[in-house]
Design an enzyme around this catalytic site. Sequence first.
Site, PDB file in Angstrom:
ATOM      1  N   PRO A 122       0.701  -1.168   0.026  1.00  0.00           N
ATOM      2  CA  PRO A 122       0.072  -0.028   0.041  1.00  0.00           C
ATOM      3  C   PRO A 122       0.855   1.220   0.055  1.00  0.00           C
ATOM      4  O   PRO A 122       1.809   1.483   0.491  1.00  0.00           O
ATOM      5  CB  PRO A 122      -0.917  -0.015   1.301  1.00  0.00           C
ATOM      6  CG  PRO A 122      -1.026  -1.587   1.515  1.00  0.00           C
ATOM      7  CD  PRO A 122       0.468  -2.022   1.295  1.00  0.00           C
ATOM      8  N   CYS A 123       0.399   2.328  -0.798  1.00  0.00           N
ATOM      9  CA  CYS A 123       1.466   3.406  -1.032  1.00  0.00           C
ATOM     10  C   CYS A 123       1.234   4.490  -0.074  1.00  0.00           C
ATOM     11  O   CYS A 123       1.764   5.503  -0.319  1.00  0.00           O
ATOM     12  CB  CYS A 123       1.109   3.818  -2.509  1.00  0.00           C
ATOM     13  SG  CYS A 123      -0.425   4.562  -2.948  1.00  0.00           S
ATOM     14  N   GLN A 124       0.080   4.548   0.955  1.00  0.00           N
ATOM     15  CA  GLN A 124      -0.185   5.634   1.584  1.00  0.00           C
ATOM     16  C   GLN A 124       0.864   6.162   2.445  1.00  0.00           C
ATOM     17  O   GLN A 124       1.215   7.308   2.555  1.00  0.00           O
ATOM     18  CB  GLN A 124      -1.481   5.084   2.570  1.00  0.00           C
ATOM     19  CG  GLN A 124      -2.842   5.094   1.776  1.00  0.00           C
ATOM     20  CD  GLN A 124      -2.886   3.602   1.519  1.00  0.00           C
ATOM     21  OE1 GLN A 124      -1.922   2.791   1.229  1.00  0.00           O
ATOM     22  NE2 GLN A 124      -4.172   3.265   1.129  1.00  0.00           N
ATOM     23  N   TYR A 126       3.993   5.978   1.502  1.00  0.00           N
ATOM     24  CA  TYR A 126       4.976   6.612   0.743  1.00  0.00           C
ATOM     25  C   TYR A 126       4.606   7.968   0.079  1.00  0.00           C
ATOM     26  O   TYR A 126       5.370   8.724  -0.440  1.00  0.00           O
ATOM     27  CB  TYR A 126       5.562   5.596  -0.285  1.00  0.00           C
ATOM     28  CG  TYR A 126       6.055   4.409   0.514  1.00  0.00           C
ATOM     29  CD1 TYR A 126       6.771   4.196   1.415  1.00  0.00           C
ATOM     30  CD2 TYR A 126       5.784   3.008  -0.257  1.00  0.00           C
ATOM     31  CE1 TYR A 126       6.991   2.947   1.979  1.00  0.00           C
ATOM     32  CE2 TYR A 126       6.032   1.730   0.324  1.00  0.00           C
ATOM     33  CZ  TYR A 126       6.929   1.696   1.118  1.00  0.00           C
ATOM     34  OH  TYR A 126       7.252   0.725   2.008  1.00  0.00           O
ATOM     35  N   SER A 127       3.264   8.023  -0.117  1.00  0.00           N
ATOM     36  CA  SER A 127       2.929   9.127  -0.812  1.00  0.00           C
ATOM     37  C   SER A 127       3.169  10.571  -0.343  1.00  0.00           C
ATOM     38  O   SER A 127       3.117  10.546   1.014  1.00  0.00           O
ATOM     39  CB  SER A 127       1.233   9.062  -1.091  1.00  0.00           C
ATOM     40  OG  SER A 127       0.751   9.315  -0.281  1.00  0.00           O
TER      41      SER A 127
END
Length: 425
Positions: A122-124, A126-127
């Site tokens: 999940p990219c949350q 890293y965003s």
Amino acid sequence: MSYKMIDLFAGCGGLEDGFLQSGKYEDIAAVEWLQPQVKTLINRLETKWGIKDAKNRVMCFDIQREDELFKGWSDDSKAPSREMLSNGKASRYKTGPYGDGKGLDHFVNAAGGIDIIIGGPPCQAYSVAGRVRDENGMKDDYRNYLFEHYLSVVNRYQPKVFVFENVPGLLSAMSDGTPIIQLIESGFSSIGYEIVDDVKKYAKVDASDYGVPQNRERLIILGIRKDLCEDVQVILHRFYLEILPKYKSKKKKTVAEAIGDLPKITPIINDEELKSRIGYSKPECHTTWHRARHHSLRDVEIYRMLANDIQSGRNEYVDSKSLSDLYEEKVGAKSPIHRYHVLRADEPSTTIISHLDRDGNRFIHYDPEQGRDITPREAARIQSFDDDFDFIGNQTDTYIMIGNAVPPLLAKCVGLAVSEVLDIL
């Protein structure tokens, strides 16, 4: 030749669907722990790809429980909640009918090994947007370290290559002061894999270059097992500079080209009783999920005004200040960022995001007559999902699945390019 594949953090299956569309890969197993996504992926594998035992191959399970993931599990408690818990643990799980508890070892051994692992945590965490919203810049978020479990699966099954997909924000993300990308590079190197020597320079791609009607930048990190060739960097540079670019489209696809043929959906505002919450027409459509959510009369009027402003060429509301001022005027509250954006009919869309589950103010349909945000099917088309790709869940689940997915058309191009690398290894 088809290459045997495992999909981690599979979501609803955008990445896997694209790889399967390439005709170069065989599904062995997939891991995802959110139930609507699991149901959707199972449905797609069964109905599109004819995989009869998809309910067993797709595991509704927490990748953090590595020993059970590999060797099998037996608990028969309830499914995990839709949202991840703050401590990184789900309180309840579900085995059958979503995964029969046999574990990845069973499927890998039955297949005689695997060639490739795909997926992206999940990219949350890293965003850039996620770090701005979080008071600690996501430094304490357990999702910073989910890549370690991806690494563990790669280490256990030693595929020839892996494809690690994520947001460009990964390049600047830090947890304990060490850049995440350095942890990823050193982690994979320690188990015998090499990624390109300059991820920022080579691995960033824009989905709009590959026929997806959307400006969506992503990192496509290809890893190759070091013992398979003398100079891995030569092959990696060739992949990014020669092989993958061959699959670029000759021209970019626009929003109108993607969704313009779908039936119009217009607000119904004649009835006084509906003025607090406006419903929309429900035309017959050949595909699922082309239906609009209700909006307030205020929002309908704003959407129509903004779309007409663009269509007429007046362009009074095209900069951040004018849009922020409009929001303050209409809503009565200040916002540090502008809340409205009309999709341009003659350009690719802005990046489709999972926030669509809450509101579509930044995804307003370009047609003033329709006065609404985009439907789930329109979002799916902008993400390059085929019309026969159905989503199993409620509208909130569907917007989240679509917004978090890898565009299948981009995935197909990546899959074709990676297959050329596998052919020479």
